[in-house]
Design an enzyme around this catalytic site. Structure first.
Site, mmCIF file in Angstrom:
data_model
loop_
_atom_site.group_PDB
_atom_site.id
_atom_site.type_symbol
_atom_site.label_atom_id
_atom_site.label_comp_id
_atom_site.label_asym_id
_atom_site.label_seq_id
_atom_site.Cartn_x
_atom_site.Cartn_y
_atom_site.Cartn_z
ATOM 1 N N HIS A 70 16.669 -13.829 2.772
ATOM 2 C CA HIS A 70 16.403 -14.677 1.608
ATOM 3 C C HIS A 70 17.409 -14.397 0.492
ATOM 4 O O HIS A 70 17.660 -13.252 0.156
ATOM 5 C CB HIS A 70 14.975 -14.445 1.097
ATOM 6 C CG HIS A 70 13.946 -15.189 1.897
ATOM 7 N ND1 HIS A 70 12.720 -15.538 1.409
ATOM 8 C CD2 HIS A 70 13.992 -15.672 3.163
ATOM 9 C CE1 HIS A 70 12.047 -16.201 2.339
ATOM 10 N NE2 HIS A 70 12.789 -16.276 3.418
ATOM 11 N N PRO A 74 2.094 -4.260 -5.943
ATOM 12 C CA PRO A 74 2.949 -4.955 -4.974
ATOM 13 C C PRO A 74 3.856 -6.039 -5.570
ATOM 14 O O PRO A 74 4.714 -6.572 -4.866
ATOM 15 C CB PRO A 74 1.948 -5.583 -3.992
ATOM 16 C CG PRO A 74 0.660 -5.645 -4.731
ATOM 17 C CD PRO A 74 0.671 -4.527 -5.706
HETATM 18 P P1 RFL Z 1 1.083 4.408 4.936
HETATM 19 O O1 RFL Z 1 1.590 3.126 5.465
HETATM 20 O O2 RFL Z 1 -0.167 4.402 4.147
HETATM 21 O O3 RFL Z 1 0.927 5.392 6.188
HETATM 22 C C1 RFL Z 1 0.278 6.645 6.081
HETATM 23 C C2 RFL Z 1 -0.266 7.036 7.441
HETATM 24 O O4 RFL Z 1 -0.873 8.315 7.351
HETATM 25 C C3 RFL Z 1 -2.130 8.289 8.025
HETATM 26 N N1 RFL Z 1 -2.986 9.326 7.428
HETATM 27 C C4 RFL Z 1 -3.241 10.510 8.020
HETATM 28 N N2 RFL Z 1 -2.842 11.044 9.186
HETATM 29 C C5 RFL Z 1 -3.297 12.295 9.492
HETATM 30 N N3 RFL Z 1 -4.129 13.014 8.675
HETATM 31 C C6 RFL Z 1 -4.542 12.514 7.492
HETATM 32 N N4 RFL Z 1 -5.337 13.235 6.692
HETATM 33 C C7 RFL Z 1 -4.106 11.219 7.119
HETATM 34 N N5 RFL Z 1 -4.326 10.427 6.045
HETATM 35 C C8 RFL Z 1 -3.641 9.291 6.246
HETATM 36 C C9 RFL Z 1 -2.642 6.876 7.813
HETATM 37 O O5 RFL Z 1 -3.598 6.501 8.808
HETATM 38 C C10 RFL Z 1 -1.342 6.073 7.909
HETATM 39 O O6 RFL Z 1 -1.078 5.647 9.244
HETATM 40 O O7 RFL Z 1 2.186 5.138 4.025
HETATM 41 P P2 RFL Z 1 3.804 5.149 4.164
HETATM 42 O O8 RFL Z 1 4.222 5.428 5.568
HETATM 43 O O9 RFL Z 1 4.301 6.016 3.072
HETATM 44 O O10 RFL Z 1 4.229 3.623 3.891
HETATM 45 C C11 RFL Z 1 4.058 3.032 2.614
HETATM 46 C C12 RFL Z 1 3.845 1.528 2.766
HETATM 47 O O11 RFL Z 1 2.813 1.303 3.701
HETATM 48 C C13 RFL Z 1 3.497 0.849 1.426
HETATM 49 O O12 RFL Z 1 4.269 1.397 0.380
HETATM 50 C C14 RFL Z 1 3.741 -0.674 1.437
HETATM 51 O O13 RFL Z 1 2.904 -1.316 2.369
HETATM 52 C C15 RFL Z 1 3.507 -1.292 0.053
HETATM 53 N N6 RFL Z 1 3.615 -2.772 0.043
HETATM 54 C C16 RFL Z 1 4.855 -3.394 -0.024
HETATM 55 N N7 RFL Z 1 5.989 -2.660 -0.037
HETATM 56 C C17 RFL Z 1 7.223 -3.274 -0.025
HETATM 57 O O14 RFL Z 1 8.245 -2.573 -0.054
HETATM 58 N N8 RFL Z 1 7.355 -4.651 0.011
HETATM 59 C C18 RFL Z 1 6.259 -5.461 0.022
HETATM 60 O O15 RFL Z 1 6.414 -6.680 0.114
HETATM 61 C C19 RFL Z 1 4.940 -4.845 -0.034
HETATM 62 N N9 RFL Z 1 3.820 -5.587 -0.005
HETATM 63 C C20 RFL Z 1 2.443 -3.556 0.084
HETATM 64 C C21 RFL Z 1 2.582 -4.976 0.043
HETATM 65 C C22 RFL Z 1 1.167 -2.977 0.165
HETATM 66 C C23 RFL Z 1 0.037 -3.772 0.204
HETATM 67 N N10 RFL Z 1 -1.226 -3.116 0.317
HETATM 68 C C24 RFL Z 1 -2.289 -3.559 1.112
HETATM 69 C C25 RFL Z 1 -1.408 -1.803 -0.254
HETATM 70 C C26 RFL Z 1 1.458 -5.783 0.060
HETATM 71 C C27 RFL Z 1 0.181 -5.192 0.116
HETATM 72 C C28 RFL Z 1 -1.004 -6.123 0.101
HETATM 73 C C1 PHB Z 2 4.158 -9.977 1.204
HETATM 74 O O1 PHB Z 2 4.762 -10.845 1.877
HETATM 75 O O2 PHB Z 2 3.159 -9.398 1.652
HETATM 76 C C2 PHB Z 2 4.635 -9.683 -0.162
HETATM 77 C C3 PHB Z 2 5.784 -10.294 -0.644
HETATM 78 C C4 PHB Z 2 6.235 -10.032 -1.924
HETATM 79 C C5 PHB Z 2 5.539 -9.151 -2.721
HETATM 80 C C6 PHB Z 2 4.391 -8.518 -2.255
HETATM 81 C C7 PHB Z 2 3.930 -8.782 -0.966
HETATM 82 O O3 PHB Z 2 5.981 -8.919 -3.994
#
Ligand code: RFL
Ligand code: PHB
Length: 394
Positions: free
Chosen positions: A75, A296
């Site tokens: 994009h 987010p």
């Molecule tokens: P995760 O993905 O939470 O993974 C952590 C893992 O550790 C496990 N765990 C354990 N394992 C063993 N013992 C324990 N005591 C444990 N406790 C936990 C968990 O089961 C899990 O598998 O962290 P990680 O790897 O640091 O990754 C971070 C990302 O997941 C997160 O920052 C992003 O998803 C945030 N985010 C976005 N980031 C972007 O860069 N671009 C985006 O567009 C974006 N959109 C989003 C998002 C996060 C969202 N939510 C739901 C929070 C949109 C949403 C809606």
């Molecule tokens: C997504 O596609 O889940 C998404 C995209 C942009 C954002 C946050 C989440 O800023």
């Protein structure tokens, strides 16, 4: 007690832990990942979709970029809708050609699991009560149980990649850590649907009824969000109500074009800014959501996890290859310098585009003036583009 040994013990098989394990493996460094959940559970979480070039490049270098390059979408910009109009933010022009990649976190995780499996990487799923020990000394280890059996994993270093609710951060001495937090008075209700996306590019919409976002995973899979009260429940949001609310908050042309369909996933995520410092104590290193959370709105969470892993893996590689610990010693400061800038950007995008229940008439005027300024200033648009594509890793 069953015992084994590895060089780097990794807690968590999210994108941070999987990417670290993969990068280390390619440099001949051995690791074991301990994950609390099953692989299906991890792959069922619908999260990020926007990848900075730095993350996309890391995936390619780690040998897991092929499907992203084939199926992801590049994009060159996105839209901000407000006051009945639309402002296009060009990403490539002001940043010397930088873009973002649209490719779901679920797919990245799937690709990393596949690569780890192919290369014989060890991932222990359903590891319960994972506990770090002796992180202050030279011989740290992890204990956990699985199927009622107790295990011990000895290692040189522990990487805490276990997300916001993990055990790693809590294992650091409380008097060492300083945390900074802001909880926003609303959440995002997200819907995934097998419908063609309403727009080629993302639309971030600021509306009197609250923020809305049109995103996508592919040409046949859409991801939409609406701002909702913090204590709301998905049970209050049958599909019909969600689509109507989304249409109300979008510009008229987009609302008219929106293709609706049954939701295949629906969830509410609270919005939070959170940073803990430092990211290292002894031989335990925190990375990704274990150490920091962004709302987010700026699409930065996963991208920050990637830059943490970039700095941490470089530190570990220099330790094992050159007996040089400078990278490990500077890991916390280097990663945090980038984290705080992304925190600022995510907070400012959130402030710019959401309805804050406590805001008075003056605050609303300020928000609108900020949007009008952005619309009229190529310099402000360039600053937004520079942050959105991602600041340099060093
Ligand atoms: P995760 O993905 O939470 O993974 C952590 C893992 O550790 C496990 N765990 C354990 N394992 C063993 N013992 C324990 N005591 C444990 N406790 C936990 C968990 O089961 C899990 O598998 O962290 P990680 O790897 O640091 O990754 C971070 C990302 O997941 C997160 O920052 C992003 O998803 C945030 N985010 C976005 N980031 C972007 O860069 N671009 C985006 O567009 C974006 N959109 C989003 C998002 C996060 C969202 N939510 C739901 C929070 C949109 C949403 C809606
Ligand atoms: C997504 O596609 O889940 C998404 C995209 C942009 C954002 C946050 C989440 O800023």
């Amino acid at each position: 007690m069953k015992s084994e040994r590895t060089q780097v013990g990794i807690i968590g098989a999210g994108p941070s832990g999987l990417l670290l394990s993969q990068v280390l493996h390619l440099e001949g460094i051995d690791s074991v990942i301990l994950e609390r959940r099953t692989q299906d559970y991890v792959l069922g979480r619908i999260r990020a979709g926007v990848l900075e070039q730095g993350l996309a490049d890391m995936l390619r270098q780690a040998g897991v970029g092929a499907r992203m390059d084939a199926e992801g979408e590049v994009h060159h910009g996105f839209d901000i809708a407000f006051g009945g109009g639309r402002l296009h933010i060009d990403l490539a022009g002001p940043t010397g050609g930088k873009t973002v990649m649209i490719y779901g976190q679920t797919e990245i995780t799937r690709d990393l699991f596949a690569a780890r499996e192919r290369m014989g990487g060890r991932i222990v799923h359903e590891a319960e009560d994972v506990t770090p020990h002796d992180i202050d000394g030279d011989a740290p280890y992890l204990t956990f149980s699985r199927n009622g059996e107790n295990h011990r994993l000895d290692c040189d270093f522990i990487a805490g990649c276990d997300g916001f609710h993990g055990v790693s951060r809590r294992s650091m001495p409380a008097d060492v850590l300083k945390t900074y937090e802001k909880v926003y008075p609303f959440g995002w209700l997200g819907v995934l649907s097998e419908t063609p996306p309403v727009s080629e590019e993302l639309i971030y919409a600021s509306h009197d009824r609250g923020f809305a976002l049109c995103s996508l995973r592919s040409r046949v899979l859409s991801r939409y969000y609406v701002q909702c009260p913090l204590d709301d429940d998905v049970a209050n949001w049958p599909d019909e109500k969600f689509w109507n609310e989304l249409k109300t908050r979008l510009p008229a042309d987009a609302a008219a074009r929106l293709v609706t369909g049954p939701s295949i996933e629906k969830s509410i995520a609270p919005l939070r800014s959170f940073v803990t410092e430092p990211l290292r104590h002894g031989r335990l290193f925190l990375a990704g959501d274990a150490a920091h959370i962004v709302p987010p709105t700026g699409a930065k969470g996963l991208n920050l996890a990637a830059s943490d892993i970039f700095f941490l893996s470089r530190g570990l590689i220099a330790h094992y290859r050159q007996d040089d610990d400078r990278g490990l010693e500077t890991y916390s400061a280097k990663a945090l310098a980038r984290v705080w800038k992304a925190e600022r950007f995510s907070w400012s995008m959130t402030k710019l585009l959401h309805v804050f229940p406590e805001d008075g008439a003056f605050d609303l005027k300020m928000q609108r003036a900020e949007l009008d300024y952005l619309a009229g200033s190529s310099v402000a648009q360039a600053a937004m583009a520079e942050n959105y594509v991602g600041l340099p890793y060093e």
